[in-house]
Design an enzyme around this catalytic site. Structure first.
Site, PDB file in Angstrom:
ATOM      1  N   LYS A  81      23.819  58.531  40.494  1.00  0.00           N
ATOM      2  CA  LYS A  81      23.161  59.676  40.320  1.00  0.00           C
ATOM      3  C   LYS A  81      21.856  59.496  39.293  1.00  0.00           C
ATOM      4  O   LYS A  81      21.507  58.478  38.523  1.00  0.00           O
ATOM      5  CB  LYS A  81      24.016  60.555  39.423  1.00  0.00           C
ATOM      6  CG  LYS A  81      24.959  61.176  40.466  1.00  0.00           C
ATOM      7  CD  LYS A  81      25.924  62.441  39.826  1.00  0.00           C
ATOM      8  CE  LYS A  81      26.917  62.869  40.962  1.00  0.00           C
ATOM      9  NZ  LYS A  81      27.834  64.032  40.456  1.00  0.00           N
ATOM     10  N   ARG A 130      35.029  59.091  39.483  1.00  0.00           N
ATOM     11  CA  ARG A 130      34.618  59.163  41.047  1.00  0.00           C
ATOM     12  C   ARG A 130      33.180  58.196  41.409  1.00  0.00           C
ATOM     13  O   ARG A 130      32.095  58.499  40.950  1.00  0.00           O
ATOM     14  CB  ARG A 130      34.220  60.726  41.492  1.00  0.00           C
ATOM     15  CG  ARG A 130      33.797  60.755  42.942  1.00  0.00           C
ATOM     16  CD  ARG A 130      33.862  62.314  43.161  1.00  0.00           C
ATOM     17  NE  ARG A 130      33.449  62.670  44.649  1.00  0.00           N
ATOM     18  CZ  ARG A 130      32.271  62.794  45.367  1.00  0.00           C
ATOM     19  NH1 ARG A 130      31.194  62.334  44.536  1.00  0.00           N
ATOM     20  NH2 ARG A 130      32.155  62.647  46.537  1.00  0.00           N
TER      21      ARG A 130
END
Length: 280
Positions: A221, A255
């Protein structure tokens, strides 16, 4: 597999491998749109040591177009069915969706976990997961789909997320969702401003203190660009660092896109943590 078997507090942090069957996800969009490619990737994720495979049929990247129920089903359902029927894949199957119709079809096809980015906002979704007794990841997010210029109004982002998660938990419980079905996700990358994602990860222990398993998804991210600017595919090292910190501070699941690297790093870190004075 029952919900208590699907996920829970274990001595080691579990790895959830991401399998995006989308043409437009921010990091790997278009790589696994063909069912055969998705199954091959699922086998790689499983062999690399992931406990869970999380299948997503709609991108939440900034600017992504909404996907219809029929389109999402056509992407997700065949992949779930093939993975469930594959005797070589041992990982638990999760489906990343906020649509009750997609969740129901995924459960019918053999999925064990629903990963709801909207945190069970939909009363139909709450009713569905309660009736099916499946594990559900309840994510905090107030910026879906993601608007890059969105700024959250919170003096303390962690306190605000904890409060919203507690409200979502109570709403789920009121709908009949059992405590042992719930996993909490603080929503790294959603509804956060500069520095806030770092704060969420650094204070993972505060989410764990709420009393439920915690999932942290920081993989590739853009918040890591606040430290070292890199394109998504080159963010393996900062993603590993973020997930190791989250795991040390109580994350039960991480994740990730880079499964083999994360499993190796986590198992090594856990072996080192076990050897600290007083760890045993």
């Amino acid at each position: 597999m029952t919900s208590t078997q699907a996920v829970g507090r274990t001595p080691k942090t579990q790895v959830m491998g991401i399998l995006n069957v989308t043409p437009d996800s921010f990091s790997d969009g278009g790589s696994y749109t063909a069912v055969s490619d998705a199954i091959a990737r699922a086998r790689e994720i499983d062999e690399a040591g992931a406990a869970i495979i999380d299948i997503g049929g709609e991108s939440t990247r900034p600017g992504a177009d909404p996907v219809s129920i029929d389109e999402e089903l056509s992407r997700v359902a065949p992949v779930v069915e093939r993975i469930v029927d594959d005797p070589d894949i041992e990982a638990t199957i999760s489906v990343d969706t906020y649509k009750p119709a997609v969740a129901e079809a995924a459960l019918d096809a053999g999925a064990d976990i629903i990963n709801d980015q909207n945190g069970l906002d939909d009363p139909e979704m709450r009713s569905l997961v309660a009736s099916r007794d499946c594990t559900v990841v309840l994510m905090d997010a107030v910026n879906i789909p993601v608007e890059p210029e969105f700024t959250p109004a919170a003096d303390d982002i962690v306190a605000a997320v904890c409060e919203r998660l507690e409200e979502r938990v109570e709403r789920a419980r009121s709908a009949g969702v059992a405590d042992d079905q719930l996993v909490l996700d603080p929503g790294v990358g959603f509804a956060t401003g500069p520095g806030d994602d770092l704060e969420l990860i650094a204070r993972t222990d505060e989410f764990s203190a709420l009393g439920y398993p915690v999932l942290v998804g920081a993989s590739r991210k853009s918040f890591t660009n606040e430290i070292v600017e890199q394109p998504p595919q080159e963010r393996i090292a900062p993603s590993l660092a973020a997930h190791l910190v989250a795991a040390e501070r109580g994350a039960d699941i991480v994740r990730v896109h880079d499964v083999a690297e994360t499993v190796s790093a986590l198992r090594t870190a856990e072996a080192l943590w076990d050897r600290r004075p007083g760890a045993r």
